[in-house]
Design an enzyme around this catalytic site. Structure first.
Site, PDB file in Angstrom:
ATOM      1  N   GLN A 205       0.917  -1.182  -0.203  1.00  0.00           N
ATOM      2  CA  GLN A 205      -0.045   0.143  -0.030  1.00  0.00           C
ATOM      3  C   GLN A 205       0.871   1.222   0.063  1.00  0.00           C
ATOM      4  OE1 GLN A 205      -2.790  -0.708   3.291  1.00  0.00           O
ATOM      5  NE2 GLN A 205      -3.799  -2.055   2.251  1.00  0.00           N
ATOM      6  N   ASP A 246      -5.180   1.719  13.015  1.00  0.00           N
ATOM      7  CA  ASP A 246      -6.453   1.096  12.683  1.00  0.00           C
ATOM      8  C   ASP A 246      -7.123   1.013  14.109  1.00  0.00           C
ATOM      9  OD1 ASP A 246      -6.857  -0.140  10.098  1.00  0.00           O
ATOM     10  OD2 ASP A 246      -4.922   0.160  10.370  1.00  0.00           O
ATOM     11  N   ASN A 256      -1.226  -1.081  13.481  1.00  0.00           N
ATOM     12  CA  ASN A 256      -1.172  -0.635  12.192  1.00  0.00           C
ATOM     13  C   ASN A 256      -0.693  -1.724  11.310  1.00  0.00           C
ATOM     14  OD1 ASN A 256      -1.499   1.658  10.619  1.00  0.00           O
ATOM     15  ND2 ASN A 256       0.674   2.051  10.348  1.00  0.00           N
TER      16      ASN A 256
END
Length: 357
Positions: A205, A246, A256
């Site tokens: 990502q 998160d 995370n």
């Protein structure tokens, strides 16, 4: 209510009120292709969240709000008990798509609470209230990202090198993003940063999304493999690490994308501050510490096959593919929320965010 389309950088999630249709940018196709897809059924929504067509904790929450509205519209009949039961079932189904990001559950509960508050109203009034709540979740995230960006910008200076991990920009949130927010806001104001973007295994990502967003925004970004973080820190090229989150536990432990804890350990060794940036909706005060954060395990085939023309390991080789890890609170220099920068001890500074709520 302000028209959302006019105030966000990337329309990663878009509800077309005239067409009564929910669209998202399919992030699995980036950076090679920008394509919107429409979400109409619960199965399509579940798949979009599970397969990371929409991802990033705040963005998942925003999407979930609109999903619940779309699903509410699909429920026929006027019996409100039946309506609420079906809507609750849809919420439970969507919530099971990904376990780690707390925003998903938070947004679903918020939508269900709105439905419950409007029991006794007409179906039209109920649906209007649910749409307004979903749009409010979206608008709220835009405001929070701007505030987070402002606070985060106080932690760096013009010319600094910043290392990022995973993706926490507009695609993962709303306007500026969280971990990328200070970089984008500072760039708008004429500041120059040198950003090192970890590619971020296993889903790349950082490579696919962070470097894409920063490059398009005119930021000086250099893509590096995850195992290169140490050398750029040792070379003195990094003055701060910005990462998203998160879920943040009550003691400051933070989940995370996998590899974040390694970045934090390296940063500690080299004397570089590591900051976690995220809205208060990612703070889970009911979760005492990182040991209680559920960690999503993804398909092992993602490691062996997903990004390669040919398999990179024998079919019989076992793989361990957690999507997240937990960074210990002792490795975190500050947690940046829309209300300010929390400092250790996090049991006190995080709790203070919710006093009076």
């Amino acid at each position: 209510m302000t028209e959302i389309q006019s105030v966000i950088h990337a329309q990663n999630i878009r509800y077309d009120r005239k067409a009564e249709a929910l669209y998202i940018i399919d992030q699995t196709l980036l950076p090679g292709e920008e394509r919107e897809i429409r979400l109409q059924t619960a199965e399509e929504m579940y798949d979009a969240i599970r397969t990371l067509k929409v991802r990033g904790a705040p963005a998942i929450g925003i999407c979930a709000g609109y999903c619940m509205y779309v699903l509410a519209k699909s429920i026929r009949g006027e019996d409100q008990q039946v309506f609420f039961k079906k809507l609750s079932d849809y919420g439970e189904y969507l919530d099971s798509s990904r376990p780690t990001a707390v925003n998903l559950n938070w947004a679903i509960r918020r939508m269900l609470r709105t439905a419950l508050e409007h029991v006794g109203c007409t179906r039209g009034q109920m649906l209007d209230a649910l749409y307004e709540e979903a749009a409010a979740i979206h608008e709220d995230d835009i405001a929070k990202c701007k505030a987070i960006s402002e606070y985060g910008l106080t932690l760096v200076k013009d010319g600094d090198g910043i290392l990022t991990h995973c993706n926490a920009g507009p695609l993962a949130t709303s306007r500026y993003g969280t971990a990328l927010g200070p970089i984008l806001l500072g760039t708008e104001r004429g500041m120059k940063f040198k950003v090192y973007s970890d590619e971020t295994r296993p889903l790349l990502q950082g490579a696919r999304l962070t470097s894409y967003e920063l490059q398009r925004s005119g930021v000086d970004v250099t893509l590096i493999c995850d195992n290169m973080a140490s050398i750029v820190m040792k070379n003195g090229w990094v003055q701060a690490c910005f990462v998203g989150c998160d879920r943040i536990a009550a003691n400051g432990d933070t989940a995370n994308k996998i590899g974040t804890s390694g970045v934090a350990i390296l940063a500690k060794h080299y004397g570089i501050p590591l900051y976690v940036l995220g809205p208060t909706s990612t703070v889970d005060m009911d979760c005492p510490d990182g040991e209680h954060i559920p960690i999503e395990l993804r398909d092992p085939e993602e490691i062996k096959n997903l990004w390669y023309e040919k398999p990179m390991a024998l079919p019989e080789v076992k793989c361990y593919n957690p999507a997240f890890d937990v960074t210990d609170h002792t490795l975190i220099s500050g947690i940046v929320t829309e209300q300010g920068v929390c400092r250790p001890p996090y049991t006190k500074s995080l709790a203070a965010l919710f006093k009076g709520n």
